[in-house]
Motif scaffolding. Structure first.
Motif, short mmCIF file in Angstrom:
data_model
loop_
_atom_site.label_atom_id
_atom_site.label_comp_id
_atom_site.label_asym_id
_atom_site.label_seq_id
_atom_site.Cartn_x
_atom_site.Cartn_y
_atom_site.Cartn_z
N TRP A 180 -9.63 0.22 3.35
CA TRP A 180 -10.38 0.11 1.88
C TRP A 180 -11.61 -0.66 2.15
O TRP A 180 -11.99 -1.54 2.95
N HIS A 205 1.08 -1.13 0.05
CA HIS A 205 0.05 -0.01 -0.06
C HIS A 205 1.02 1.26 0.09
O HIS A 205 1.40 1.52 1.13
N VAL A 230 -6.36 -2.37 6.13
CA VAL A 230 -5.57 -3.04 5.32
C VAL A 230 -4.92 -4.11 6.15
O VAL A 230 -4.49 -3.90 7.29
N CYS A 250 1.97 -3.67 4.57
CA CYS A 250 1.37 -2.49 5.03
C CYS A 250 2.29 -1.73 6.05
O CYS A 250 1.76 -1.15 6.90
N SER A 276 -6.48 6.78 3.32
CA SER A 276 -4.90 6.76 3.34
C SER A 276 -4.44 7.06 4.71
O SER A 276 -5.02 7.51 5.66
N GLU A 324 -0.06 -8.69 1.79
CA GLU A 324 -0.11 -7.19 1.73
C GLU A 324 1.06 -6.70 2.52
O GLU A 324 1.18 -6.81 3.84
N ALA A 356 1.14 1.63 6.42
CA ALA A 356 -0.36 1.79 6.12
C ALA A 356 -1.07 1.57 7.68
O ALA A 356 -2.31 0.95 7.39
N SER A 380 -11.28 4.49 -0.34
CA SER A 380 -9.88 4.55 -0.08
C SER A 380 -9.51 5.51 0.90
O SER A 380 -9.79 6.49 0.86
N PRO A 431 -4.22 3.08 -0.03
CA PRO A 431 -4.66 1.61 -0.25
C PRO A 431 -4.42 1.18 -1.61
O PRO A 431 -4.95 2.15 -2.47
#
Ligand SMILES: *Cc1c(COP(=O)(O)O)cnc(C)c1O
Length: 384
Positions: free
Chosen positions: A164, A130, A169, A156, A288, A154, A159, A286, A135
């Protein structure tokens, strides 16, 4: 930090954080203890579900994910060309082959249009990032993963707090990996977390993380007696680190709010600088985590990126580059798999023509104004 100095990243450690670490040191349990468990539980609470296991780093978490899915020689894994090298290393370390996929340059995330054409009989997984906390399009990625029966990992690392379609995430694919390196959203010095919707996955990884011993210290009826059910590593987090992480996590709402406010303010003040645009997630799905603000320099300005960074540095404005090379262009990967210029144009654009600006909670709105003012002046002088 002096008034004029704007570091790119700085851990935000307060007295409560320090006291929580000391509290562990006043006791006798330095690993395998209740604080790691409590940190894992708090992380699950932040995500609003799923399961979590602490690790010694995000790199270790990604490596454990590769081992868990038994990726190895003969297997291919689709990996973004624009990411931290750790995403690819985790595939390479187990002998599988990273197949690099270019990114799009609206968000910096993997270009989902390029995924399906890259799938072969050998493809076993997609390991995505991400990008800078924005995302990736998990609807498209999961649809492709389902039709070809691929595992989804993922990365992340940047993140924490990114969502999402309302889901945190890391819980959208099969395994998510987080980092608590000093300049990430929260820190444990070094540290990471593996997460999954599936309890069994996290339980298995938790064993792998400690030599694949079947029962830990607390689970042994006869002290010292255990069996080993596989080949594992030691990539646990210590109780001191977990105490710091748990204390840091308690202020995550504040951290995220501050990052979002800084990001919005900076994006607003950068509007209208000719030859620049900002990577952003402007979709209703999405949300962020606002790790940093990535400015893309377009046209002639793009050729002068390093000079602009130098000028910002003179003005005591800290910047970074996420990431300074497309992974396949790094010496190791270039020598191993070959690379021709223009092969990953999206990733090259970001590596060669972008500047990452800071929005962390160590900074305030005044700093955002100073960053935007500094960049405006430099660009103006350059185009004069
Ligand atoms: C920082 C980072 C990592 C590495 O994290 P460590 O905890 O230092 O191993 C991996 N992936 C991404 C995207 C990162 O930004």
């Amino acid at each position: 930090m002096t008034k004029q100095e704007i570091p790119f990243g700085r851990p935000w450690i307060d007295d409560r954080d320090r006291n929580e670490v000391l509290e562990v040191l006043r006791g006798h349990i330095l690993t395998h203890g209740p604080v790691c468990k409590a940190f894992e539980e708090a992380f699950v609470q932040l995500m609003g579900g799923g399961h979590a296991a602490t690790t010694s780093s995000c790199m270790a978490a990604l490596h454990l994910a590769s081992l868990h899915f038994e990726l190895g020689p003969g297997d291919e894994v689709l990996v973004p060309a624009q990411t931290h090298v750790a995403t690819a290393h985790a595939i390479e370390l187990v002998g599988a082959k990273p197949v690099f996929i270019d990114c799009e340059t609206v968000t910096g995330n993997i270009d989902t249009e390029l995924l399906e054409p890259a799938v072969t009989k050998r493809t076993k997984a997609i390991s995505l990032v991400h990008f800078a906390g924005i995302p990736a399009d998990m609807n498209k990625i999961m649809a492709i993963a389902e039709s070809y029966d691929l595992k989804v990992i993922e990365d992340c690392a940047l993140a924490v707090g990114a969502r999402w379609n309302g889901s945190h995430v890391g819980l959208l694919g099969d395994i998510g990996c987080f980092s608590f390196y000093p300049i990430k959203h929260i820190t444990t010095g070094e540290g990471g977390m593996v997460v999954s919707r599936d309890a069994g996955t996290v339980q298995k990884i938790a064993k792998f993380r400690a030599f694949a011993v079947d029962r830990n210290f607390n689970e042994r009826q006869v002290p010292g007696l255990y069996d080993v059910t596989g080949v594992g590593m030691n990539c646990r987090m210590s109780e001191m680190q977990a105490a710091l992480g748990r204390s840091q996590l308690a202020k995550i709402d504040q951290i995220l709010a501050r990052r979002a406010a800084n990001f919005d303010a900076l994006r607003e003040s950068l509007r209208g600088i000719p030859g620049t645009r900002v990577l952003c997630s402007a979709t209703p799905q999405s949300h962020s985590s606002h790790y940093c603000l990535v400015v893309i320099l377009e046209g002639a300005l793009g050729q002068r990126r390093n000079e602009i960074i130098g000028r910002l540095k003179e003005a005591k404005i800290g910047t970074s580059i996420y990431y300074p090379q497309p992974v396949p262009r790094l010496s190791y990967y270039r020598e191993r798999y070959g690379y021709s210029p223009g092969q990953f144009q999206g990733a090259e654009t970001i590596s060669d023509r972008s500047i990452a600006l800071p929005v962390g909670p160590h900074l305030e709105l005044d700093h955002m104004a100073a960053i935007a003012g500094g960049l405006k002046t430099i660009v103006k002088e350059m185009s004069a």
